[in-house]
Scaffold this motif. Structure first.
Motif, PDB file in Angstrom:
ATOM      1  N   ALA A 171       0.947  -1.589   0.027  1.00 27.13           N
ATOM      2  CA  ALA A 171      -0.014  -0.053   0.179  1.00 27.13           C
ATOM      3  C   ALA A 171       1.200   1.367   0.109  1.00 27.13           C
ATOM      4  O   ALA A 171       1.772   1.480  -0.193  1.00 27.13           O
ATOM      5  CB  ALA A 171      -0.740  -0.111   1.496  1.00 27.13           C
ATOM      6  N   ARG A 172       0.520   2.195  -0.084  1.00 28.57           N
ATOM      7  CA  ARG A 172       1.185   3.607  -0.170  1.00 28.57           C
ATOM      8  C   ARG A 172       1.203   4.134   1.186  1.00 28.57           C
ATOM      9  O   ARG A 172      -0.647   4.971   1.427  1.00 28.57           O
ATOM     10  CB  ARG A 172       0.344   4.606  -1.668  1.00 28.57           C
ATOM     11  N   VAL A 173       1.941   4.538   1.779  1.00 28.60           N
ATOM     12  CA  VAL A 173       1.761   5.466   3.049  1.00 28.60           C
ATOM     13  C   VAL A 173       1.946   6.572   2.811  1.00 28.60           C
ATOM     14  O   VAL A 173       3.268   6.663   2.573  1.00 28.60           O
ATOM     15  CB  VAL A 173       2.234   4.359   4.164  1.00 28.60           C
ATOM     16  N   VAL A 174       0.997   7.506   3.372  1.00 23.46           N
ATOM     17  CA  VAL A 174       1.451   8.834   3.415  1.00 23.46           C
ATOM     18  C   VAL A 174       0.636   9.611   4.836  1.00 23.46           C
ATOM     19  O   VAL A 174       0.360   9.739   5.269  1.00 23.46           O
ATOM     20  CB  VAL A 174       0.567  10.350   1.968  1.00 23.46           C
ATOM     21  N   VAL A 175       2.379  10.604   5.403  1.00 19.07           N
ATOM     22  CA  VAL A 175       2.159  11.688   6.488  1.00 19.07           C
ATOM     23  C   VAL A 175       1.808  12.305   6.157  1.00 19.07           C
ATOM     24  O   VAL A 175       1.963  13.227   5.588  1.00 19.07           O
ATOM     25  CB  VAL A 175       3.812  11.069   7.343  1.00 19.07           C
ATOM     26  N   ALA A 176       0.118  12.526   6.287  1.00 20.25           N
ATOM     27  CA  ALA A 176      -0.576  14.078   6.177  1.00 20.25           C
ATOM     28  C   ALA A 176      -1.727  13.969   7.226  1.00 20.25           C
ATOM     29  O   ALA A 176      -2.064  13.119   8.117  1.00 20.25           O
ATOM     30  CB  ALA A 176      -0.653  14.082   4.905  1.00 20.25           C
ATOM     31  N   ASP A 177      -2.394  15.190   7.171  1.00 23.29           N
ATOM     32  CA  ASP A 177      -3.811  15.308   7.794  1.00 23.29           C
ATOM     33  C   ASP A 177      -4.775  15.422   6.762  1.00 23.29           C
ATOM     34  O   ASP A 177      -4.747  16.081   5.479  1.00 23.29           O
ATOM     35  CB  ASP A 177      -4.051  17.166   8.147  1.00 23.29           C
ATOM     36  N   ALA A 178      -4.986  14.024   7.300  1.00 25.61           N
ATOM     37  CA  ALA A 178      -6.786  13.349   6.256  1.00 25.61           C
ATOM     38  C   ALA A 178      -7.378  14.634   5.830  1.00 25.61           C
ATOM     39  O   ALA A 178      -8.048  14.363   4.857  1.00 25.61           O
ATOM     40  CB  ALA A 178      -6.883  12.281   6.895  1.00 25.61           C
ATOM     41  N   GLY A 179      -7.869  15.952   6.345  1.00 26.81           N
ATOM     42  CA  GLY A 179      -8.513  16.996   6.118  1.00 26.81           C
ATOM     43  C   GLY A 179      -8.156  17.340   5.489  1.00 26.81           C
ATOM     44  O   GLY A 179      -8.924  18.958   4.994  1.00 26.81           O
ATOM     45  N   ASP A 180      -6.562  17.460   4.886  1.00 21.84           N
ATOM     46  CA  ASP A 180      -6.192  18.413   4.419  1.00 21.84           C
ATOM     47  C   ASP A 180      -5.888  17.875   2.839  1.00 21.84           C
ATOM     48  O   ASP A 180      -4.913  18.018   2.325  1.00 21.84           O
ATOM     49  CB  ASP A 180      -4.851  18.945   4.639  1.00 21.84           C
ATOM     50  N   THR A 181      -6.538  18.006   2.100  1.00 25.16           N
ATOM     51  CA  THR A 181      -6.409  16.512   0.387  1.00 25.16           C
ATOM     52  C   THR A 181      -5.521  17.380   0.113  1.00 25.16           C
ATOM     53  O   THR A 181      -4.842  16.869  -0.970  1.00 25.16           O
ATOM     54  CB  THR A 181      -7.939  16.820   0.132  1.00 25.16           C
ATOM     55  N   SER A 182      -4.937  18.127  -0.070  1.00 30.13           N
ATOM     56  CA  SER A 182      -4.188  18.664  -0.978  1.00 30.13           C
ATOM     57  C   SER A 182      -2.694  18.018  -0.481  1.00 30.13           C
ATOM     58  O   SER A 182      -1.937  18.609  -1.162  1.00 30.13           O
ATOM     59  CB  SER A 182      -3.935  20.452  -0.817  1.00 30.13           C
ATOM     60  N   ALA A 183      -2.894  18.129   0.704  1.00 31.99           N
ATOM     61  CA  ALA A 183      -1.662  17.773   0.862  1.00 31.99           C
ATOM     62  C   ALA A 183      -1.037  15.832   0.709  1.00 31.99           C
ATOM     63  O   ALA A 183       0.409  15.433   0.972  1.00 31.99           O
ATOM     64  CB  ALA A 183      -1.218  17.949   2.497  1.00 31.99           C
ATOM     65  N   TRP A 184      -2.416  14.675  -0.175  1.00 30.03           N
ATOM     66  CA  TRP A 184      -2.000  13.724   0.240  1.00 30.03           C
ATOM     67  C   TRP A 184      -2.685  13.223  -1.087  1.00 30.03           C
ATOM     68  O   TRP A 184      -2.630  12.347  -2.258  1.00 30.03           O
ATOM     69  CB  TRP A 184      -2.238  12.993   0.959  1.00 30.03           C
ATOM     70  N   TRP A 185      -4.082  14.242  -2.038  1.00 33.42           N
ATOM     71  CA  TRP A 185      -4.454  13.512  -2.877  1.00 33.42           C
ATOM     72  C   TRP A 185      -4.532  13.686  -4.703  1.00 33.42           C
ATOM     73  O   TRP A 185      -3.713  15.124  -4.711  1.00 33.42           O
ATOM     74  CB  TRP A 185      -6.356  13.869  -2.756  1.00 33.42           C
ATOM     75  N   ASP A 186      -4.162  13.198  -5.237  1.00 29.38           N
ATOM     76  CA  ASP A 186      -3.896  13.067  -6.394  1.00 29.38           C
ATOM     77  C   ASP A 186      -4.769  13.350  -7.539  1.00 29.38           C
ATOM     78  O   ASP A 186      -4.177  13.582  -8.787  1.00 29.38           O
ATOM     79  CB  ASP A 186      -2.838  12.325  -7.470  1.00 29.38           C
ATOM     80  N   GLY A 187      -6.275  13.700  -6.406  1.00 26.02           N
ATOM     81  CA  GLY A 187      -7.152  13.884  -7.878  1.00 26.02           C
ATOM     82  C   GLY A 187      -8.287  12.630  -8.679  1.00 26.02           C
ATOM     83  O   GLY A 187      -9.482  12.706  -8.778  1.00 26.02           O
ATOM     84  N   ARG A 188      -7.651  11.006  -7.793  1.00 23.61           N
ATOM     85  CA  ARG A 188      -8.658  10.021  -8.301  1.00 23.61           C
ATOM     86  C   ARG A 188      -9.180   9.883  -7.377  1.00 23.61           C
ATOM     87  O   ARG A 188      -8.532  10.012  -6.053  1.00 23.61           O
ATOM     88  CB  ARG A 188      -7.082   9.445  -8.810  1.00 23.61           C
ATOM     89  N   PRO A 189     -10.231   9.796  -7.987  1.00 23.28           N
ATOM     90  CA  PRO A 189     -11.417   9.110  -6.189  1.00 23.28           C
ATOM     91  C   PRO A 189     -11.511   8.531  -6.805  1.00 23.28           C
ATOM     92  O   PRO A 189     -10.601   6.977  -7.140  1.00 23.28           O
ATOM     93  CB  PRO A 189     -13.125   9.668  -7.450  1.00 23.28           C
ATOM     94  N   PHE A 190     -11.847   7.978  -4.717  1.00 19.77           N
ATOM     95  CA  PHE A 190     -11.705   6.182  -4.374  1.00 19.77           C
ATOM     96  C   PHE A 190     -12.726   6.307  -4.524  1.00 19.77           C
ATOM     97  O   PHE A 190     -14.068   7.051  -4.739  1.00 19.77           O
ATOM     98  CB  PHE A 190     -11.405   7.139  -3.068  1.00 19.77           C
ATOM     99  N   GLU A 191     -12.894   4.756  -4.501  1.00 15.11           N
ATOM    100  CA  GLU A 191     -14.529   4.017  -4.864  1.00 15.11           C
ATOM    101  C   GLU A 191     -15.349   3.661  -3.447  1.00 15.11           C
ATOM    102  O   GLU A 191     -15.887   3.618  -2.702  1.00 15.11           O
ATOM    103  CB  GLU A 191     -14.549   2.672  -5.677  1.00 15.11           C
ATOM    104  N   ARG A 192     -14.384   3.607  -2.856  1.00  9.77           N
ATOM    105  CA  ARG A 192     -14.049   2.853  -0.916  1.00  9.77           C
ATOM    106  C   ARG A 192     -12.916   3.849  -0.381  1.00  9.77           C
ATOM    107  O   ARG A 192     -12.312   4.144  -0.811  1.00  9.77           O
ATOM    108  CB  ARG A 192     -13.630   1.655  -1.219  1.00  9.77           C
ATOM    109  N   MET A 193     -13.670   4.523   0.806  1.00  9.29           N
ATOM    110  CA  MET A 193     -13.316   4.862   1.470  1.00  9.29           C
ATOM    111  C   MET A 193     -13.572   4.711   3.414  1.00  9.29           C
ATOM    112  O   MET A 193     -14.820   4.452   3.814  1.00  9.29           O
ATOM    113  CB  MET A 193     -12.709   5.894   1.648  1.00  9.29           C
ATOM    114  N   MET A 194     -12.864   4.503   4.037  1.00  9.58           N
ATOM    115  CA  MET A 194     -12.823   4.319   5.692  1.00  9.58           C
ATOM    116  C   MET A 194     -12.423   5.481   6.069  1.00  9.58           C
ATOM    117  O   MET A 194     -10.913   5.865   6.801  1.00  9.58           O
ATOM    118  CB  MET A 194     -11.934   3.263   6.396  1.00  9.58           C
TER     119      MET A 194
END
Length: 439
Positions: free
Chosen positions: A298-321
Motif C-alpha cells: 500500500a502507499r503510506v503518506v504522513v499527512a492530515d487527512a483533513g487537508d486533501t491538498s497534501a495527499w490527494w492526486d485527484g483520482r477519486p476513491f471507490e471505497r474509503m474508511m
C-alpha cells in the motif's frame, strides 16, 4: 535487592508516570519491561501496570479516605505504590501478608524511609476497615467501576439502559482475537497450528477471518506470526472489511490509518489500490511494518487527512474508511489508561476534527462510492452526532443501513457496546455518494 521488591518499586515509578504525568501505558510499560529479563518479573509488572491503570480511579479515591493528607502531589511514586498495593489485595488477590510486607520494603527501596510507617499504617487500616471503604466506593458508578465521573455520567446519559453493564464490561479481561491473513493461510490451518502449540483457540462465530484465544499471550512466539499468517485485531475492528463490499481494482482510502490493521485487512480481502493516510509521523512506521510482515502493499503518506491538498492526486476513491480520531471510550478494557488521560473538555475538539476530516474526504469519493465512518467511541456526539450533522448538510450523501449480529442500531448507523459479543465498543456509519455527484 530482591526480585519482588524490585518489581513493585519499578511498577510504582511507572504507574506514577502513567496516572499522574499523563504518559502512555504502552510506552511506559515497554521501557519498564526492558529492565526485567525474568519472565515472572515481567508478568507481575504487566499485571500491576494494567490493573493499576484500570482500577486507579477506584483506589486513588480509596487513598483519599485512608490518608489524613493526600501525598499524590508531593510523593507521587509512593502514592502509586499504595495504589498497586490495593490492587494486589483486591484485584489480583495476592496474599495480604506478602503484599503488605513487600510494599513496605519497596518504600525503603525507593529511598523514602520516613514514609515506611505511613505505608504500613495505611495498608493495615485498609485491612481493618475494608468493608466500610468498599461499600463507600461501591456507592457511586464512577468509583464502583473505576471510571472518571464525567465518563460514567456521559455513558449513563447516552445508554441509560445499558450503562451499568457497559461500565462493568470495561473492567473484564478481553479475549485475544487474531485476524488470519487469507492471502497466506486458511483459518483452519492457523487454528490447527496454534492448537499444536498448546493454545486453546476457536473460530469466531460470524467473523470469517477471526480466531479467538481466551487470554492474552506473547503473539510473537506463536507459530505463523513471523511468517505473516495472522495479525492481532479485535473482532469489532474486523467488521469494516465486511461492510465496505470490497472488490478487485477499487481505489481505496484508509484515512487516519495507524497502526494499519484495517488497511491490511482490506488488502487481504481484495486486490485494491490502497492509500493509507496518517497524521502522526511517529505512528506511520507501524503501518509499514505490518504491511511488510503480512506481505502486503500500500502507499503510506504522513499527512492530515483533513487537508486533501497534501495527499490527494485527484483520482477519486471507490471505497474509503475514516477511522476518526476519537475519545477511545469503547476500547478502555484494552487500553485502561484512556480513563486516566481523556477529559470531558476533549470532546468538543474531537467532534470538530471528526467533522472536518469527514467533509474533506467526502470530496475525494467517487460518485456511487461508499464511505465507512468508524470510531471506537461510545459517545453519541462523536458518532451519529457527527454523521447526522454532515448528512443534513449534503444532498449527495445517502445513509446505507447497517446491521450486525451483535450491538444495536444508533440514530444513524450501528453501535457495538463493550461486551456485546465479547467485542470492543465501536461505531459504524456507511454512506453512499449520489451517482450523479461530481467528485
Amino acid at each position: 535487592m530482591s526480585r519482588a521488591i524490585s518489581v513493585r518499586a519499578l511498577a510504582a515509578e511507572a504507574l506514577a508516570d502513567i496516572a499522574l504525568s499523563g504518559h502512555s501505558l504502552r510506552e511506559v510499560a515497554d521501557r519498564a519491561l526492558s529492565r526485567l529479563p525474568d519472565s515472572r518479573d515481567r508478568a507481575l509488572l504487566t499485571a500491576l501496570l494494567n490493573e493499576g491503570a484500570r482500577w486507579w480511579p477506584r483506589f486513588d479515591a480509596a487513598l483519599d479516605r485512608l490518608l489524613d493528607k493526600p501525598i499524590r502531589r508531593n510523593e507521587p511514586v509512593i502514592h502509586a505504590l499504595l495504589v498497586t498495593a490495593l490492587v494486589q489485595l483486591e484485584v489480583l488477590e495476592m496474599p495480604a501478608y506478602a503484599s503488605v510486607a513487600a510494599t513496605v520494603e519497596a518504600v525503603r527501596e525507593l529511598r523514602r524511609p520516613r514514609l515506611v510507617g505511613l505505608a504500613n499504617a495505611v495498608l493495615r487500616r485498609w485491612q481493618r476497615e475494608r468493608d466500610t471503604h468498599l461499600a463507600a466506593l461501591d456507592a457511586t458508578p464512577a468509583t464502583r467501576h473505576a471510571h472518571p465521573a464525567w465518563l460514567a455520567d456521559a455513558i449513563a446519559a447516552d445508554w441509560p439502559d445499558r450503562a451499568e453493564a457497559v461500565l462493568a464490561a470495561a473492567n473484564i479481561e478481553p479475549p485475544l482475537m487474531l485476524r488470519v491473513n487469507r492471502r497466506r493461510a486458511t483459518r483452519d490451518a492457523v487454528a490447527e497450528a496454534l492448537r499444536g502449540a498448546g493454545q486453546t483457540v476457536e473460530p469466531h462465530a460470524w467473523l470469517v477471518d477471526a480466531l479467538v484465544l481466551p487470554h492474552s499471550t506473547d503473539v510473537t512466539r506463536l507459530p505463523g506470526f513471523a511468517e505473516g499468517l495472522f495479525a492481532v485485531q479485535d473482532g469489532a475492528a474486523q467488521v469494516p472489511a465486511d461492510l465496505l463490499d470490497l472488490a478487485d481494482g477499487q481505489h481505496v482510502l484508509d484515512a487516519c490509518a495507524a497502526p494499519g490493521g484495517k488497511a491490511c485487512h482490506a488488502i487481504e480481502r481484495a486486490d485494491v489500490a490502497l492509500l493509507a493516510v496518517e497524521s502522526e509521523a511517529r505512528r506511520a512506521p507501524r503501518i509499514r511494518q505490518n504491511l511488510e510482515r503480512l506481505g502486503l502493499d500500500a502507499r503510506v503518506v504522513v499527512a492530515d487527512a483533513g487537508d486533501t491538498s497534501a495527499w490527494w492526486d485527484g483520482r477519486p476513491f471507490e471505497r474509503m474508511m475514516i477511522d476518526a480520531p476519537c475519545s477511545a471510550t469503547g476500547v478502555i478494557r484494552r487500553r485502561p489508561d484512556v480513563r486516566l488521560h481523556r477529559r470531558a473538555a476533549d470532546i468538543d475538539a474531537l467532534v470538530a476534527q471528526q467533522g472536518r476530516i469527514l467533509a474533506a474526504c467526502w470530496d475525494t469519493l467517487a460518485p456511487g462510492g461508499r464511505l465507512l465512518y468508524v470510531t471506537c467511541s461510545l459517545l453519541r456526539r462523536e458518532n451519529e452526532g457527527v454523521v447526522g450533522t454532515f448528512v443534513a448538510g449534503r444532498d449527495d450523501a445517502k445513509v446505507v443501513p447497517v446491521s450486525l449480529p451483535v450491538g444495536q442500531p444508533a440514530a444513524i448507523g450501528w453501535q457495538i457496546l463493550p461486551g456485546d459479543g465479547d467485542l470492543d465498543g465501536m461505531y459504524y456509519a456507511l454512506l453512499e455518494k449520489s451517482a450523479t455527484s461530481a467528485a
